[in-house]
Design an enzyme around this catalytic site. Structure first.
Site, PDB file in Angstrom:
ATOM      1  N   GLY A 186     -14.053  76.456  60.781  1.00 53.01           N
ATOM      2  CA  GLY A 186     -14.659  77.708  61.260  1.00 53.01           C
ATOM      3  C   GLY A 186     -14.420  77.908  62.736  1.00 53.01           C
ATOM      4  N   ASN A 187     -15.095  78.877  63.305  1.00 50.99           N
ATOM      5  CA  ASN A 187     -14.971  79.129  64.747  1.00 50.99           C
ATOM      6  C   ASN A 187     -16.322  79.561  65.304  1.00 50.99           C
ATOM      7  OD1 ASN A 187     -15.110  82.181  64.779  1.00 50.99           O
ATOM      8  ND2 ASN A 187     -13.410  81.840  63.355  1.00 50.99           N
TER       9      ASN A 187
END
Ligand code: C5P
Length: 412
Positions: free
Chosen positions: A212-213
């Site tokens: 993810g980020n």
């Protein structure tokens, strides 16, 4: 209608070109107030400035005649410094108020455009690079110096661009600013169907893990709220946004992965006037998603290697679709110095084919979460359209004003 433009002149050999800039601004109907630094008078004297601008010229805050920096700053629609020397950049960066020009810039609320000119070694010096970066982050516009023969006889980057280039850049900024002011409130997006993506996609590795980020989704949410307040019908496509942030009405579609988001955007392309891709979509995802949780083997110290594959570029796909939205807007979060950020942004703007690309610097505490930010708005050719600074709501309003302006131009 002509604007009131303060032309600051700093003490560099290129000061003589500022005479042409002043003449050209006046020829195009603007009122010019020239504010030279004391050092610049060694290059172009006061008599020249008084002759070309038909007005008294002051250099110091306490000059006879009582030149008032606050008054000058208030009258100005734009401050343009030609040339901006290394020393001037350093003084403005430090917030100094040691002459009338620096004090006026400090008191200004209008856009400030600096046209640096200096020897390439000074332009390339780490101190100047850092000053340029900080000034751009604060929302000042710095015109890139040209490459060519320099005053010293050397050649390289650092030459003042041609006067017309400088005047065009100043007028471009003024035009956008006026449009933005005229439409910041009101229902300038009434009847417009806007799709906004927000948040950060999560690409599963197995049933419990993902890549993810750090996107919080706040910028996309601010855009959705402001677009809706300005009369648009908004669909917000969200990837992994904390529920408490999503308090507003309007259609909300969940799209946790890049594939989900591609589908959600694709299904709406034909019925959308404006697509704003504010989501941080993963560029890579695990090629294989394990059906059960990936386990470590207690007898073996090795770690698995995860093979990645590219995700579809939703923005580029939407911009090149045969029945695309009338306006496609992308975001580009970039790391590095502001120069690197802008260079990468320009390349990205050309590559993606979006009508507008909002480039912002991230990393080192910048860009993510609930913080003030600066967006450099580029057109599809990579040209700088505007620099907007402020809270995510102010950035949203600034960006939407450009969208509304483009729509108006399309209709007229
Ligand atoms: O190439 P980069 O990821 O930096 O581009 C950012 C822009 O492209 C954002 O507007 C983002 O929403 C969009 N994007 C996309 N699909 C991807 C990756 C990014 O639409 N796979």
């Amino acid at each position: 209608m002509g604007a009131t433009i303060v032309v600051g002149v700093a003490g560099g050999i290129a000061a003589f070109k500022a005479v042409t800039v002043v003449r050209e601004l006046e020829r195009r109907g603007h009122r010019v107030i020239v504010v030279p630094t004391p050092a610049s008078l060694a290059f172009v004297g006061r008599a020249t400035w008084e002759a070309v601008s038909s007005a008294p010229v002051h250099t110091g805050v306490f000059d006879a005649g009582g030149a008032n920096h606050v008054e000058i700053a208030r009258m100005a629609d734009l401050i343009l410094v030609v040339p901006a020397t290394a020393d001037l950049l350093a003084r403005v960066r430090a917030g100094r108020a040691d002459d009338l020009l620096a004090t006026t810039i400090l008191a200004a609320t209008c856009p400030v455009v600096l046209a640096p000119a200096m020897h390439s070694a000074m332009w390339g010096n780490a101190a100047t690079r850092n000053n340029v970066e900080v000034l751009r982050e604060r929302g000042l516009t710095l015109i890139e110096p040209a490459s060519g023969a320099l005053g010293s006889g050397d050649s390289g980057v650092g030459r003042l661009p041609e006067p017309e280039v400088i005047v065009d850049a100043a007028e471009g900024l003024l035009a956008h600013r006026h449009k933005t002011d005229a439409s910041a409130s009101g229902h300038d997006l009434a009847g417009t169907r806007v799709v906004i993506t927000a948040g950060g996609t999560r690409e599963p590795l197995d049933p419990v893990r993902f890549l993810g980020n750090r996107s919080s989704g706040r910028q996309g949410i601010a855009l959705a709220r402001r677009a809706s307040a300005r009369g648009a019908t908004v669909t917000l496509i969200v990837a992994n946004i904390e529920g408490s942030l999503l308090s507003e009405g309007g259609e909300i579609v969940e799209a946790p992965t890049a594939a989900d988001m591609e589908r959600a955007v694709g299904e709406r392309l034909e019925d959308t006037d404006v697509l704003i891709m504010a989501a941080a979509v993963a560029d890579f995802r695990p090629k294989v998603v394990a059906e059960t949780k990936i386990k470590k083997d207690p007898r073996d110290e090795s770690a698995p290697t995860i093979e990645l594959e590219r995700t579809p570029d939703i923005l580029a796909g939407a911009a090149s679709a045969p029945r695309r939205p009338r306006i496609v807007v992308g975001f580009g979060a970039e790391t590095g110095t502001i120069d690197e950020v802008l260079a990468r942004g320009r390349a990205k703007a050309r590559r993606k084919g979006a009508d507008l690309l909002a480039v912002n610097a991230v990393g080192r505490g910048r860009g993510f979460g609930d913080v003030e930010n600066t967006l450099h708005l580029l057109d599809s050719a990579g040209g700088l359209v505007d620099v907007i600074s402020g809270t995510k709501q102010q950035l949203a309003d600034g960006l939407l004003s450009h969208v509304a302006g483009i729509l108006r131009n399309m209709e007229s």
